[in-house]
Scaffold this motif. Structure first.
Motif, mmCIF file in Angstrom:
data_model
loop_
_atom_site.group_PDB
_atom_site.id
_atom_site.type_symbol
_atom_site.label_atom_id
_atom_site.label_comp_id
_atom_site.label_asym_id
_atom_site.label_seq_id
_atom_site.Cartn_x
_atom_site.Cartn_y
_atom_site.Cartn_z
ATOM 1 N N LYS A 2 -16.224 87.157 33.507
ATOM 2 C CA LYS A 2 -16.404 85.710 33.441
ATOM 3 C C LYS A 2 -16.516 85.248 32.002
ATOM 4 O O LYS A 2 -17.266 85.817 31.206
ATOM 5 N N ARG A 3 -15.754 84.215 31.685
ATOM 6 C CA ARG A 3 -15.735 83.700 30.314
ATOM 7 C C ARG A 3 -16.965 82.850 30.062
ATOM 8 O O ARG A 3 -17.334 82.009 30.890
ATOM 9 N N ARG A 4 -17.597 83.086 28.921
ATOM 10 C CA ARG A 4 -18.782 82.300 28.610
ATOM 11 C C ARG A 4 -18.395 80.863 28.299
ATOM 12 O O ARG A 4 -17.347 80.607 27.712
ATOM 13 N N PRO A 5 -19.248 79.900 28.666
ATOM 14 C CA PRO A 5 -18.971 78.510 28.300
ATOM 15 C C PRO A 5 -18.880 78.361 26.794
ATOM 16 O O PRO A 5 -19.455 79.140 26.024
ATOM 17 N N LYS A 6 -18.169 77.317 26.393
ATOM 18 C CA LYS A 6 -17.928 77.115 24.967
ATOM 19 C C LYS A 6 -19.217 76.948 24.180
ATOM 20 O O LYS A 6 -19.336 77.390 23.041
ATOM 21 N N PHE A 7 -20.206 76.296 24.825
ATOM 22 C CA PHE A 7 -21.435 76.037 24.075
ATOM 23 C C PHE A 7 -22.233 77.304 23.825
ATOM 24 O O PHE A 7 -23.180 77.291 23.049
ATOM 25 N N LEU A 8 -21.860 78.421 24.488
ATOM 26 C CA LEU A 8 -22.562 79.677 24.252
ATOM 27 C C LEU A 8 -21.813 80.599 23.307
ATOM 28 O O LEU A 8 -22.333 81.637 22.930
ATOM 29 N N ARG A 9 -20.597 80.229 22.924
ATOM 30 C CA ARG A 9 -19.839 81.075 21.995
ATOM 31 C C ARG A 9 -20.233 80.687 20.575
ATOM 32 O O ARG A 9 -19.544 79.947 19.880
ATOM 33 N N ILE A 10 -21.350 81.175 20.177
ATOM 34 C CA ILE A 10 -21.946 80.769 18.903
ATOM 35 C C ILE A 10 -21.842 81.930 17.924
ATOM 36 O O ILE A 10 -22.353 83.016 18.187
ATOM 37 N N PHE A 11 -21.220 81.675 16.806
ATOM 38 C CA PHE A 11 -20.919 82.788 15.912
ATOM 39 C C PHE A 11 -22.119 83.254 15.113
ATOM 40 O O PHE A 11 -22.095 84.347 14.553
ATOM 41 N N LEU A 184 -26.871 70.248 16.944
ATOM 42 C CA LEU A 184 -26.144 71.044 15.957
ATOM 43 C C LEU A 184 -26.014 72.464 16.471
ATOM 44 O O LEU A 184 -27.008 73.103 16.824
ATOM 45 N N ARG A 185 -24.786 72.935 16.542
ATOM 46 C CA ARG A 185 -24.559 74.325 16.899
ATOM 47 C C ARG A 185 -23.312 74.818 16.183
ATOM 48 O O ARG A 185 -22.444 74.037 15.800
ATOM 49 N N ASP A 186 -23.236 76.112 16.010
ATOM 50 C CA ASP A 186 -22.107 76.749 15.358
ATOM 51 C C ASP A 186 -21.202 77.339 16.426
ATOM 52 O O ASP A 186 -21.665 78.091 17.299
ATOM 53 N N GLU A 187 -19.939 76.988 16.372
ATOM 54 C CA GLU A 187 -18.999 77.398 17.407
ATOM 55 C C GLU A 187 -17.810 78.109 16.781
ATOM 56 O O GLU A 187 -17.583 78.041 15.569
ATOM 57 N N ALA A 194 -14.757 79.714 12.652
ATOM 58 C CA ALA A 194 -16.155 79.332 12.820
ATOM 59 C C ALA A 194 -16.394 77.989 12.149
ATOM 60 O O ALA A 194 -15.950 77.748 11.022
ATOM 61 N N MET A 195 -17.102 77.108 12.827
ATOM 62 C CA MET A 195 -17.385 75.794 12.264
ATOM 63 C C MET A 195 -18.669 75.246 12.879
ATOM 64 O O MET A 195 -19.067 75.619 13.985
ATOM 65 N N ARG A 196 -19.331 74.385 12.114
ATOM 66 C CA ARG A 196 -20.556 73.735 12.570
ATOM 67 C C ARG A 196 -20.176 72.412 13.222
ATOM 68 O O ARG A 196 -19.395 71.638 12.686
ATOM 69 N N ARG A 197 -20.758 72.156 14.379
ATOM 70 C CA ARG A 197 -20.433 70.953 15.127
ATOM 71 C C ARG A 197 -21.691 70.145 15.400
ATOM 72 O O ARG A 197 -22.741 70.690 15.753
ATOM 73 N N PHE A 198 -21.559 68.826 15.205
ATOM 74 C CA PHE A 198 -22.615 67.885 15.548
ATOM 75 C C PHE A 198 -22.180 67.098 16.780
ATOM 76 O O PHE A 198 -21.042 66.636 16.861
ATOM 77 N N ALA A 238 -29.334 79.992 24.529
ATOM 78 C CA ALA A 238 -28.529 79.180 23.614
ATOM 79 C C ALA A 238 -29.187 79.108 22.250
ATOM 80 O O ALA A 238 -30.411 79.118 22.111
ATOM 81 N N ASN A 239 -28.365 79.036 21.245
ATOM 82 C CA ASN A 239 -28.839 78.961 19.861
ATOM 83 C C ASN A 239 -28.358 77.639 19.272
ATOM 84 O O ASN A 239 -27.197 77.498 18.903
ATOM 85 N N PHE A 240 -29.240 76.668 19.222
ATOM 86 C CA PHE A 240 -28.869 75.355 18.715
ATOM 87 C C PHE A 240 -30.109 74.673 18.160
ATOM 88 O O PHE A 240 -31.239 75.152 18.304
ATOM 89 N N ASP A 241 -29.891 73.548 17.536
ATOM 90 C CA ASP A 241 -30.977 72.716 17.041
ATOM 91 C C ASP A 241 -30.733 71.287 17.466
ATOM 92 O O ASP A 241 -29.602 70.784 17.396
#
Length: 299
Positions: A2-11, A184-187, A194-198, A238-241
């Protein structure tokens, strides 16, 4: 698999960003030609008061020590001072820089008078700069906004809603207060970059004409929310702020003030609600119990 959701693919899961005590991100800047030491005025405005006083005191001692050495280089050029005494030359420099002039010691040679003239000018300029820095630090508008240490997720009108509290600790009002919350999370993109997204998070009420008591900020977790689809388990992984910013006009000083706060995944409580802190006194006045400001209770 199963593919992880995009919000969990954090580099940055294996390379966590470091954070200071207020959870602001610390960034190591490489290749930049600008150094904070090349901007001493800004540096002296942002350092803490103990560091500021330490820097000013160090400058004062070093400047007087250098002028004391200059007086000693001129030989016995100070009247009533012990020849070769660094202490006498140092305290004579202190009197000169501060324009005290007790009269017990005074310059006796042309060389000493020349050094005194230079030090008097340097002391006048240093006093002006120190006074300006002190005034700038004292006059800088600041906010005293209290944010809850945790955020809670609970149903509100049938929709899971992220909530946290804010309160104005001063006994005045913040006019036209506006609250913004961003995630804010890194995807990692589909191309592997790899990029930071707001992500801006929509609030049920993002502004208030008068911010005087408390404010419960609410973000509905619907299909448009970046938190949509998270469960209590995935939220813990999840790893986010969550970055919270508040701006408004302080009615006392008539200047714009701002405050910020950070929530991490570990600061969010699922299926919890905040304890009531508002009550009404017998005379009709509202009372706020700040002892329970950060407390949550299960649904």
């Amino acid at each position: 698999m199963k593919r992880r959701p995009k919000f969990l693919r954090i580099f940055d899961r294996d390379r966590p960003l470091t954070r200071s005590r207020d959870r602001s991100l610390n960034v190591i800047r490489k290749g930049s030609s600008h150094s904070r030491w090349r901007d001493p005025y800004h540096l002296l405005l942002i350092v803490s008061w103990p560091k500021f006083l330490a820097i000013i005191s160090l400058y004062y001692v070093v400047a007087n020590a250098l002028f004391a050495l200059a007086y000693l280089a001129g030989g016995d050029c100070i009247e009533n001072a012990h020849p070769g005494s660094f202490a006498d030359a140092f305290f004579f420099s202190v009197q000169t820089m501060a324009s005290i002039g007790y009269g017990a010691m005074y310059p006796r040679t042309y060389y000493a008078n020349l050094v005194v003239a230079i030090e008097a000018l340097a002391g006048l300029m240093a006093l002006s700069m120190a006074t300006g820095l002190m005034f700038a630090r004292f006059s800088r508008p600041t906010a005293r906004v209290l944010f809850s240490r945790v955020a809670a997720i609970a149903p509100h009108h049938g929709v899971p809603t992220l909530m946290f509290r804010a309160a104005n600790e001063r006994h005045n009002q913040i006019l036209s207060a506006e609250m913004r919350v961003s995630l804010l999370r890194d995807e990692v993109t589909a191309e592997g970059q790899a990029m930071r997204r707001f992500y801006d998070m929509k609030l049920l009420r993002s502004n208030t004409p008068i911010f005087m008591l408390t404010w419960t900020v609410m973000h509905p977790i619907d299909e448009m929310s970046p938190l949509y689809g998270l469960t209590a388990e995935s939220l813990a992984e999840a790893n986010f702020d969550l970055i919270v910013t508040l701006t408004g006009l302080d009615e006392t000083v008539s200047q714009t003030i701002h405050a910020r706060h950070y929530f991490g995944a570990q600061d969010i409580r699922w299926n919890m609600r905040f304890v009531d802190i508002l009550s009404r006194m017998p005379d009709g006045l509202l009372a706020i119990d700040y002892t329970n400001f950060h407390d949550v209770t299960p649904l």
